[in-house]
Design an enzyme around this catalytic site. Sequence first.
Site, PDB file in Angstrom:
ATOM      1  N   GLU A 156       0.644  -1.043  -0.216  1.00  0.00           N
ATOM      2  CA  GLU A 156      -0.106  -0.254   0.181  1.00  0.00           C
ATOM      3  C   GLU A 156       1.096   1.232  -0.371  1.00  0.00           C
ATOM      4  O   GLU A 156       0.333   2.137  -0.736  1.00  0.00           O
ATOM      5  CB  GLU A 156      -0.928   0.088   1.341  1.00  0.00           C
ATOM      6  CG  GLU A 156      -2.064  -0.902   0.950  1.00  0.00           C
ATOM      7  CD  GLU A 156      -1.895  -2.642   1.328  1.00  0.00           C
ATOM      8  OE1 GLU A 156      -2.313  -3.926   1.280  1.00  0.00           O
ATOM      9  OE2 GLU A 156      -0.447  -2.914   1.746  1.00  0.00           O
TER      10      GLU A 156
ATOM     11  N   HIS B  79      -9.890  -5.812   9.705  1.00  0.00           N
ATOM     12  CA  HIS B  79     -10.656  -5.696   8.743  1.00  0.00           C
ATOM     13  C   HIS B  79     -11.714  -5.292   9.367  1.00  0.00           C
ATOM     14  O   HIS B  79     -12.621  -4.518   7.935  1.00  0.00           O
ATOM     15  CB  HIS B  79     -11.128  -6.662   7.996  1.00  0.00           C
ATOM     16  CG  HIS B  79      -9.961  -7.583   7.652  1.00  0.00           C
ATOM     17  ND1 HIS B  79      -8.698  -7.958   7.932  1.00  0.00           N
ATOM     18  CD2 HIS B  79      -9.849  -7.485   5.951  1.00  0.00           C
ATOM     19  CE1 HIS B  79      -7.975  -8.805   7.174  1.00  0.00           C
ATOM     20  NE2 HIS B  79      -8.233  -8.567   6.058  1.00  0.00           N
TER      21      HIS B  79
END
Length: 324
Positions: free
Chosen positions: A60, A129
Amino acid sequence: MTEMFMFDALKEATDEEMAKDNRVFILGEDVGHYGGSYKVTKDLHAKYGDLRVLDTPIAENSFMGMAIGAAITGLRPIVEGMNMSFLLLAFNQISNNAGMLRYTSGGNFQIPIVIRGPGGVGRQLGAEHSQRLEAYFQAIPGLKIIACSTPYNAKGLLKSAIRDNNPIIFFEHVLLYNLKDNLPEGDYYLPLDKAELVKEGSQLTIVTYSRMRHHVMQAVDLLSKDGYDPEVIDLISLKPIDIESIGNSLEKTNKLLIVEECMKTGGIAAEIIAQVNDLYFDLLDAPIMRLSSQDVPTPYNGNLEKATVIYPHQIVSAARTLIA
């Protein structure tokens, strides 16, 4: 009018803007051949090719830095986070680069980048998450933050975000992708800095956003059967907050309930309370009440997960307390 899922509305918005402007491109994990984890980019790779729909490594910080560099050179990247929680790995790039480069370059660079993807508390996705990142990003100067809540506003807001010359964090709730709505044919754009008046009322202002909009409206249906008349505002823009719309509502209702999925400590509700106390304290006839998620990592266990977030019966109870 065409009935459409939210993920299709987001895809259509992206497709339309890519067709109009060849500077717009998408990058992220599995956005190409796979079509995105929630199919927001399905079939776009076949239409636009490798140079405009880029599958990236699971890194990322690297692809966020690449996207910011592309924005500086005049391109208009859309970065999809497979899960927005993963963007904490790119926090340095988002804060020190995306948020600040326009200022630190003396205005020589614009950063027209949209960072979008699924977030929020889902169905047992586990703590890493299920993070609520709006509070993390809210403190970063230079960013705009949007939270869509319906297929209609998802499309109009994303199209406006892609055309904006500022870095935008665009939150899509993981549990809203299969929500259906009727969308008008053709182009439409929605303002990025305005809240939506979802329902007019006279007794209480309820401010909310994202998935909680739907929990609030379920609560309002129950309250209305008992003769209560709350007003509902969907924030849409989490930064900047459209505090003027909240003030206009408080002139009628004089009472405020804030419902959010964000954590209570340092959350969006905390910022709203501070601004309302600064600007509209004299309009209040009762202390502001907020309903927020628990300040704990989101549990994997289904029953424990439900216990951490707000549900309609809690909203009904809080509204009755404030209106009484």
